[in-house]
Design a protein around this motif. Structure first.
Motif, short mmCIF file in Angstrom:
data_model
loop_
_atom_site.label_atom_id
_atom_site.label_comp_id
_atom_site.label_asym_id
_atom_site.label_seq_id
_atom_site.Cartn_x
_atom_site.Cartn_y
_atom_site.Cartn_z
N SER A 8 -40.15 -19.21 -11.58
CA SER A 8 -41.05 -18.23 -12.19
C SER A 8 -40.26 -17.25 -13.04
O SER A 8 -39.05 -17.12 -12.91
CB SER A 8 -41.83 -17.47 -11.12
N THR A 25 -39.40 -18.07 -5.37
CA THR A 25 -38.88 -18.75 -6.56
C THR A 25 -37.46 -18.29 -6.85
O THR A 25 -37.14 -17.14 -6.60
CB THR A 25 -39.77 -18.47 -7.78
N VAL A 40 -48.32 -18.68 -7.03
CA VAL A 40 -47.10 -17.89 -7.16
C VAL A 40 -47.53 -16.44 -7.30
O VAL A 40 -48.33 -16.11 -8.17
CB VAL A 40 -46.26 -18.34 -8.37
N TRP A 48 -50.63 -16.43 -10.06
CA TRP A 48 -50.60 -17.65 -10.87
C TRP A 48 -50.96 -18.80 -9.95
O TRP A 48 -50.45 -18.87 -8.82
CB TRP A 48 -49.19 -17.79 -11.42
N ASN A 63 -43.34 -24.10 -13.71
CA ASN A 63 -42.73 -22.85 -14.16
C ASN A 63 -43.85 -21.84 -14.36
O ASN A 63 -44.66 -21.98 -15.28
CB ASN A 63 -41.94 -23.04 -15.45
N ALA A 64 -43.90 -20.84 -13.49
CA ALA A 64 -44.96 -19.84 -13.55
C ALA A 64 -44.50 -18.65 -14.39
O ALA A 64 -43.56 -17.96 -14.01
CB ALA A 64 -45.31 -19.38 -12.14
N GLU A 65 -45.15 -18.46 -15.52
CA GLU A 65 -44.88 -17.28 -16.34
C GLU A 65 -45.84 -16.19 -15.87
O GLU A 65 -47.03 -16.24 -16.18
CB GLU A 65 -45.12 -17.60 -17.83
N LEU A 66 -45.34 -15.26 -15.09
CA LEU A 66 -46.21 -14.25 -14.50
C LEU A 66 -46.57 -13.18 -15.51
O LEU A 66 -45.72 -12.69 -16.25
CB LEU A 66 -45.54 -13.63 -13.27
#
Length: 72
Positions: A8, A25, A40, A48, A63-66
């Motif tokens: 993340s 993460t 996440v 997410w 891949n978590a883009e917060l």
């Protein structure tokens, strides 16, 4: 089983699979075959979430883009 590789931006967020905490993460997580919901979460950011189907022996990278949560 299958492997989830979860990262993340920013790092250090909580990873939940089907509502259960499994680590922070970035981490690799073993999951059973079938449908799963991966969340996440990090304080100050919006949650997410992705639903996915895992097949045996597969490896899935998430891949978590917060996104920053709005402050009241």
């Amino acid at each position: 089983t299958g492997k989830l590789s979860v990262s993340s931006v920013p790092d250090g967020a909580d990873i939940e699979v089907d509502g259960s905490f499994v680590g922070n993460t970035p981490s690799d997580v073993q999951v059973a075959e079938g449908d799963h919901t991966v969340s996440v979460k990090k304080a100050g950011f919006k949650d997410w979430e992705r639903k996915l189907k895992v097949s045996g022996g597969s490896s899935v990278h998430l891949n978590a883009e917060l996104e920053r949560a709005a402050t009241p």
